[in-house]
Design a protein around this motif. Structure first.
Motif, PDB file in Angstrom:
ATOM      1  N   ASP A   1     -42.488   4.205 -15.109  1.00  0.00           N
ATOM      2  CA  ASP A   1     -42.639   5.535 -14.512  1.00  0.00           C
ATOM      3  C   ASP A   1     -44.102   5.869 -14.252  1.00  0.00           C
TER       4      ASP A   1
ATOM      5  N   GLN B   1     -46.516   5.984 -16.323  1.00  0.00           N
ATOM      6  CA  GLN B   1     -47.057   6.781 -17.419  1.00  0.00           C
ATOM      7  C   GLN B   1     -47.783   5.844 -18.380  1.00  0.00           C
TER       8      GLN B   1
ATOM      9  N   THR C   1     -37.327  -2.684 -13.376  1.00  0.00           N
ATOM     10  CA  THR C   1     -37.275  -1.507 -12.525  1.00  0.00           C
ATOM     11  C   THR C   1     -36.672  -1.879 -11.175  1.00  0.00           C
TER      12      THR C   1
ATOM     13  N   SER D   1     -37.561   0.202  -8.608  1.00  0.00           N
ATOM     14  CA  SER D   1     -38.468   0.947  -7.738  1.00  0.00           C
ATOM     15  C   SER D   1     -38.976   0.022  -6.625  1.00  0.00           C
TER      16      SER D   1
END
Length: 143
Positions: free
Chosen positions: A76, A78, A95, A97
């Motif tokens: 994410d 982070q 992921t 993404s």
């Protein structure tokens, strides 16, 4: 009354033309049997799952007895931090993404330390640093 008619004829003509156009379009659509313009059945609003899964692996390597800390970006984007008391150290994340930014910074108490970022098994960045309490940095901008 004459000035009222001089000023009102343009808006009256516009309204009559708009009504006549609407009636003509509705009748033509009915005559040619076209489908409804705005109809929603909810079928296009389901979540589309990505089939492009990525395995991103962070690795820190060096002398086996080294200890230190590593900071990295998770899926994410982070920041996360972890300590290690021996090398090699690794972290793998999955992921779907479309693009991932992978960033890793590590520092140990030894004189040599290295890092590697692999995406689906392919090495995307690898760095090696030497010196007192060596620090290393790896970055992949778009995996």
């Amino acid at each position: 009354m004459g000035t009222l008619m001089r000023r009102a004829w343009v808006p009256v003509v516009v309204v009559v033309a708009a009504i006549a156009g609407t009636v003509a379009v509705v009748n033509l659509r009915g005559a040619f049997g076209s489908a409804e313009i705005f109809r929603w059945d909810g079928s296009g609003s389901e979540v589309i799952e990505s089939i492009n899964e990525k395995q991103v692996r962070y690795e820190v390597f060096g002398p086996g007895a080294a200890s230190g800390a590593v900071s990295y970006l998770n899926q994410d984007t982070q920041a996360e931090q972890a300590d290690f008391t021996g090398l090699p150290w690794s972290h793998t994340m999955s992921t779907t993404s479309p693009s991932v930014i992978a960033n890793l910074v590590a520092q140990g108490d030894g004189d040599q330390i290295g890092c590697r970022i692999t995406v689906n098994g392919a090495v995307k960045d690898e760095q090696l640093s030497t010196g007192h309490h060596a620090q290393v940095f790896c970055l992949v901008k778009g995996a």
